[in-house]
Design a protein around this motif. Structure first.
Motif, PDB file in Angstrom:
ATOM      1  N   ARG A 129       0.836  -1.202   0.000  1.00 56.40           N
ATOM      2  CA  ARG A 129       0.000   0.000   0.000  1.00 56.40           C
ATOM      3  C   ARG A 129       0.870   1.251   0.000  1.00 56.40           C
ATOM      4  NH1 ARG A 129      -3.254  -0.047   4.900  1.00 56.40           N
ATOM      5  NH2 ARG A 129      -4.042  -1.940   3.984  1.00 56.40           N
ATOM      6  N   GLU A 130       1.932   1.235   0.800  1.00 55.45           N
ATOM      7  CA  GLU A 130       2.819   2.398   0.900  1.00 55.45           C
ATOM      8  C   GLU A 130       3.492   2.702  -0.437  1.00 55.45           C
ATOM      9  OE1 GLU A 130       6.966   3.529   3.138  1.00 55.45           O
ATOM     10  OE2 GLU A 130       5.524   2.292   4.225  1.00 55.45           O
ATOM     11  N   LEU A 131       3.853   1.659  -1.182  1.00 53.16           N
ATOM     12  CA  LEU A 131       4.517   1.847  -2.469  1.00 53.16           C
ATOM     13  C   LEU A 131       3.537   2.053  -3.621  1.00 53.16           C
ATOM     14  CD1 LEU A 131       7.296  -0.851  -2.162  1.00 53.16           C
ATOM     15  CD2 LEU A 131       7.527   1.618  -1.877  1.00 53.16           C
ATOM     16  N   GLY A 132       2.269   1.711  -3.399  1.00 55.93           N
ATOM     17  CA  GLY A 132       1.264   1.877  -4.443  1.00 55.93           C
ATOM     18  C   GLY A 132       1.324   0.816  -5.524  1.00 55.93           C
ATOM     19  N   VAL A 133       1.709  -0.409  -5.148  1.00 56.82           N
ATOM     20  CA  VAL A 133       1.772  -1.493  -6.118  1.00 56.82           C
ATOM     21  C   VAL A 133       0.678  -2.526  -5.824  1.00 56.82           C
ATOM     22  CG1 VAL A 133       4.237  -1.204  -6.523  1.00 56.82           C
ATOM     23  CG2 VAL A 133       3.479  -2.785  -4.763  1.00 56.82           C
ATOM     24  N   ASP A 134       0.290  -3.262  -6.852  1.00 60.50           N
ATOM     25  CA  ASP A 134      -0.750  -4.280  -6.709  1.00 60.50           C
ATOM     26  C   ASP A 134      -0.214  -5.575  -6.106  1.00 60.50           C
ATOM     27  OD1 ASP A 134      -2.715  -2.641  -7.832  1.00 60.50           O
ATOM     28  OD2 ASP A 134      -2.149  -3.252  -9.854  1.00 60.50           O
ATOM     29  N   ALA A 135       1.034  -5.914  -6.437  1.00 56.71           N
ATOM     30  CA  ALA A 135       1.617  -7.172  -5.963  1.00 56.71           C
ATOM     31  C   ALA A 135       3.133  -7.061  -5.976  1.00 56.71           C
ATOM     32  CB  ALA A 135       1.173  -8.324  -6.850  1.00 56.71           C
ATOM     33  N   ALA A 136       3.770  -7.959  -5.257  1.00 62.95           N
ATOM     34  CA  ALA A 136       5.232  -8.034  -5.236  1.00 62.95           C
ATOM     35  C   ALA A 136       5.634  -9.499  -5.277  1.00 62.95           C
ATOM     36  CB  ALA A 136       5.775  -7.374  -3.984  1.00 62.95           C
ATOM     37  N   VAL A 137       6.757  -9.776  -5.938  1.00 62.53           N
ATOM     38  CA  VAL A 137       7.262 -11.140  -6.060  1.00 62.53           C
ATOM     39  C   VAL A 137       8.726 -11.136  -5.652  1.00 62.53           C
ATOM     40  CG1 VAL A 137       7.781 -12.985  -7.700  1.00 62.53           C
ATOM     41  CG2 VAL A 137       5.666 -11.694  -7.929  1.00 62.53           C
ATOM     42  N   ASP A 138       9.109 -12.080  -4.792  1.00 60.77           N
ATOM     43  CA  ASP A 138      10.506 -12.241  -4.400  1.00 60.77           C
ATOM     44  C   ASP A 138      11.172 -13.182  -5.385  1.00 60.77           C
ATOM     45  OD1 ASP A 138      12.960 -12.770  -3.273  1.00 60.77           O
ATOM     46  OD2 ASP A 138      12.172 -13.195  -1.270  1.00 60.77           O
ATOM     47  N   ARG A 139      12.088 -12.672  -6.168  1.00 64.97           N
ATOM     48  CA  ARG A 139      12.715 -13.474  -7.220  1.00 64.97           C
ATOM     49  C   ARG A 139      13.642 -14.557  -6.686  1.00 64.97           C
ATOM     50  NH1 ARG A 139      17.973 -12.113  -7.934  1.00 64.97           N
ATOM     51  NH2 ARG A 139      18.645 -10.140  -7.050  1.00 64.97           N
TER      52      ARG A 139
END
Length: 59
Positions: free
Chosen positions: A2-12
């Motif tokens: 939410r703080e970054l304004g992204v929908d999702a994050a993936v740890d590569r």
């Protein structure tokens, strides 16, 4: 996220990156900016949406 304004994050670095991308982008990736190549690029290309765009920097 939410703080970054992204929908999702993936740890590569954990698990199957291609599968993780399929989970967060079930309709495919529309736009991908690549600056690293390798496994990350391969996983992204395998999950591109029809007519998706790839910007390549630094090759």
């Amino acid at each position: 996220m939410r703080e970054l304004g992204v929908d999702a994050a993936v740890d590569r670095t954990t698990g199957d990156l291609g599968e993780a991308l399929r989970e967060v982008c079930p309709d495919g990736i529309d736009v991908y900016f690549d600056n690293v190549g390798g496994a990350v690029l391969d996983a992204a290309l395998g999950n591109m949406a029809l007519f998706g765009r790839v910007a390549v920097c630094g090759c």
